[in-house]
Design a protein around this motif. Sequence first.
Motif, PDB file in Angstrom:
ATOM      1  N   SER A 285       0.795  -1.407  -0.003  1.00 15.64           N
ATOM      2  CA  SER A 285      -0.046  -0.033  -0.114  1.00 15.64           C
ATOM      3  C   SER A 285       0.828   1.273   0.189  1.00 15.64           C
ATOM      4  N   VAL A 286       2.247   0.909   0.075  1.00 14.56           N
ATOM      5  CA  VAL A 286       3.161   2.204   0.147  1.00 14.56           C
ATOM      6  C   VAL A 286       3.276   2.628  -1.406  1.00 14.56           C
ATOM      7  N   PRO A 287       3.653   3.789  -1.347  1.00 17.40           N
ATOM      8  CA  PRO A 287       3.923   4.327  -2.919  1.00 17.40           C
ATOM      9  C   PRO A 287       5.273   3.862  -3.325  1.00 17.40           C
ATOM     10  N   ILE A 288       5.115   3.353  -4.425  1.00 14.53           N
ATOM     11  CA  ILE A 288       6.519   2.444  -4.945  1.00 14.53           C
ATOM     12  C   ILE A 288       7.119   3.627  -5.949  1.00 14.53           C
ATOM     13  N   ILE A 289       8.479   3.709  -5.824  1.00 15.11           N
ATOM     14  CA  ILE A 289       9.197   4.687  -6.584  1.00 15.11           C
ATOM     15  C   ILE A 289      10.390   4.014  -7.124  1.00 15.11           C
ATOM     16  N   CYS A 290      10.582   4.085  -8.692  1.00 16.32           N
ATOM     17  CA  CYS A 290      11.434   3.088  -9.097  1.00 16.32           C
ATOM     18  C   CYS A 290      12.342   3.916 -10.401  1.00 16.32           C
ATOM     19  N   ASP A 291      13.548   3.899  -9.874  1.00 17.94           N
ATOM     20  CA  ASP A 291      14.469   4.342 -10.986  1.00 17.94           C
ATOM     21  C   ASP A 291      14.799   3.264 -12.177  1.00 17.94           C
ATOM     22  N   MET A 292      14.029   3.488 -13.418  1.00 17.16           N
ATOM     23  CA  MET A 292      14.154   2.800 -14.289  1.00 17.16           C
ATOM     24  C   MET A 292      14.874   3.159 -15.457  1.00 17.16           C
ATOM     25  N   SER A 293      15.907   3.774 -15.166  1.00 17.07           N
ATOM     26  CA  SER A 293      16.855   4.524 -16.006  1.00 17.07           C
ATOM     27  C   SER A 293      17.569   3.401 -17.434  1.00 17.07           C
ATOM     28  N   SER A 294      17.491   2.206 -16.951  1.00 12.18           N
ATOM     29  CA  SER A 294      18.328   1.390 -17.902  1.00 12.18           C
ATOM     30  C   SER A 294      17.377   0.204 -18.458  1.00 12.18           C
ATOM     31  N   ASP A 295      16.238   0.391 -18.116  1.00 10.24           N
ATOM     32  CA  ASP A 295      15.216  -0.538 -18.629  1.00 10.24           C
ATOM     33  C   ASP A 295      13.821  -0.073 -18.995  1.00 10.24           C
ATOM     34  N   ILE A 296      13.837   1.142 -18.787  1.00 11.35           N
ATOM     35  CA  ILE A 296      12.224   1.757 -19.348  1.00 11.35           C
ATOM     36  C   ILE A 296      12.223   1.356 -20.501  1.00 11.35           C
ATOM     37  N   PHE A 297      10.896   1.021 -20.981  1.00 10.41           N
ATOM     38  CA  PHE A 297      10.319   0.754 -22.367  1.00 10.41           C
ATOM     39  C   PHE A 297      11.029  -0.349 -22.974  1.00 10.41           C
ATOM     40  N   SER A 298      11.535  -1.321 -22.006  1.00 11.89           N
ATOM     41  CA  SER A 298      12.098  -2.778 -22.453  1.00 11.89           C
ATOM     42  C   SER A 298      11.125  -3.826 -22.529  1.00 11.89           C
ATOM     43  N   ARG A 299      10.137  -3.582 -21.626  1.00  9.26           N
ATOM     44  CA  ARG A 299       9.061  -4.808 -21.249  1.00  9.26           C
ATOM     45  C   ARG A 299       7.937  -4.245 -20.951  1.00  9.26           C
ATOM     46  N   LYS A 300       6.953  -5.133 -20.828  1.00  6.68           N
ATOM     47  CA  LYS A 300       5.556  -4.913 -20.482  1.00  6.68           C
ATOM     48  C   LYS A 300       5.327  -4.847 -18.969  1.00  6.68           C
ATOM     49  N   LEU A 301       4.715  -4.005 -18.398  1.00  4.52           N
ATOM     50  CA  LEU A 301       4.636  -4.135 -16.889  1.00  4.52           C
ATOM     51  C   LEU A 301       3.169  -3.358 -16.709  1.00  4.52           C
ATOM     52  N   ASN A 302       2.764  -3.648 -15.340  1.00  8.23           N
ATOM     53  CA  ASN A 302       1.462  -3.225 -14.974  1.00  8.23           C
ATOM     54  C   ASN A 302       2.071  -1.432 -14.344  1.00  8.23           C
ATOM     55  N   PHE A 303       2.351  -0.565 -14.984  1.00 11.36           N
ATOM     56  CA  PHE A 303       2.893   0.757 -14.655  1.00 11.36           C
ATOM     57  C   PHE A 303       2.024   1.360 -13.447  1.00 11.36           C
ATOM     58  N   TYR A 304       0.785   0.801 -13.411  1.00  8.82           N
ATOM     59  CA  TYR A 304      -0.064   1.532 -12.446  1.00  8.82           C
ATOM     60  C   TYR A 304       0.451   1.058 -11.021  1.00  8.82           C
ATOM     61  N   GLN A 305       1.174   0.191 -10.699  1.00  6.35           N
ATOM     62  CA  GLN A 305       1.761  -0.133  -9.520  1.00  6.35           C
ATOM     63  C   GLN A 305       2.679   0.707  -9.012  1.00  6.35           C
ATOM     64  N   PHE A 306       3.268   1.601  -9.715  1.00  4.36           N
ATOM     65  CA  PHE A 306       4.403   2.648  -9.446  1.00  4.36           C
ATOM     66  C   PHE A 306       3.611   3.956  -9.233  1.00  4.36           C
ATOM     67  N   SER A 307       4.111   4.676  -7.817  1.00  3.16           N
ATOM     68  CA  SER A 307       3.584   5.940  -7.993  1.00  3.16           C
ATOM     69  C   SER A 307       4.613   7.078  -8.487  1.00  3.16           C
ATOM     70  N   LEU A 308       5.909   6.648  -8.906  1.00  2.00           N
ATOM     71  CA  LEU A 308       6.534   7.435  -9.499  1.00  2.00           C
ATOM     72  C   LEU A 308       7.769   6.635 -10.173  1.00  2.00           C
TER      73      LEU A 308
END
Length: 355
Positions: free
Chosen positions: A160-183
């Motif tokens: 239930s805690v906001p998930i913050i993710c640094d995706m610098s090196s794999d953003i746009f490389s795979r399909k995820l449920n991006f709604y699970q991330f707050s930032l």
Amino acid sequence: MIIHNFNAGPSILPKEVIIKSAQSVIDFNGSGLSLLEISHRSIDFLEIIEKTTCLVKRVMNLNDDYAILFLQGGATLQFSMVPYNLMDKEAAYLDTGFWSINAIKEAKKFGKVNILFSGKENQYTYILKNYKIPHNVDYFHCTSNNTIVGTQMKIFPKTSVPIICDMSSDIFSRKLNFYQFSLIYASAQKNVSSAGMTIVIIKKNILKTTKKNIPSYMDYQIHIQNKSILNTPNVFSIYTSMLTLEWIENKGGLSILEKENKNKAKLLYDEIDKNSLFENKIHKEDRSNMNVSFFLKEKKLEKEFNKMWKKENIIGLDGHRFFGGYRASIYNALPLKSVQFLIEIMKEFERKFSS
């Protein structure tokens, strides 16, 4: 001459993106002006930033609950912006390598950091799965892909805690449920664009509780209000991002890219595992599909292997200066034939030097 570009970043981009970007530098859309000299307040650029924003949301399947920002300062600035905006008292972090260490160091300047897991004792060769996120922390921060040693988070925690993710090196490389991330934040110089721009994807409602007197450039809400042009943005990098996102859509989206990336990674890891001269030190379930690290079992052979791959127009294969060995970064735009070519070089090397 074909160059096989395994650079970790700045790294390979789609050829058509490079060609269109280069043309825009000479003459942008037949305007007689270079993209480098148009006003960031002009209709032309406002159309670019609006289209790029829409493309990010479409590719990630996000709705208007999320704001898309195009900032400067790299992921490094985000190490401070995240806690400045979101930390009240305490945040939870995973220590999965060099970049998460830097994020933790900056966060400690703003409050208490609860490190749920550190891979340091095991040279960051695996990522713990069964850590517990305290319910009373302000947010949970993770780094999805460790560029340096070559680990990648395959699953993300339910919390239930906001998930913050640094995706610098794999953003746009795979399909995820991006709604699970707050930032989500990502510096652009890998799968997105040229260096000098950072994408921040932020769920707007997590900012409502912010009470600090934050300097303007560090304040997400001010950037949202100004639609990423509080100051002059990186016009060229945003334009190149737009072209790259169009390329992703034209390929069929993240599902297609994920399939291609998994295939490239499997081929390379399979060769490393069966080649008698090489080894990968990462736990198999945590191996990155973006950055494949490997070592020669006999260090004395490095000179010969370096001579071989460099002669064949392969670049960027040297491992990170803190980790050593070799690293093949196989981002979205790297063609399958480059991975296959590297594999053939590795096979030939084994034929020549295995005892």
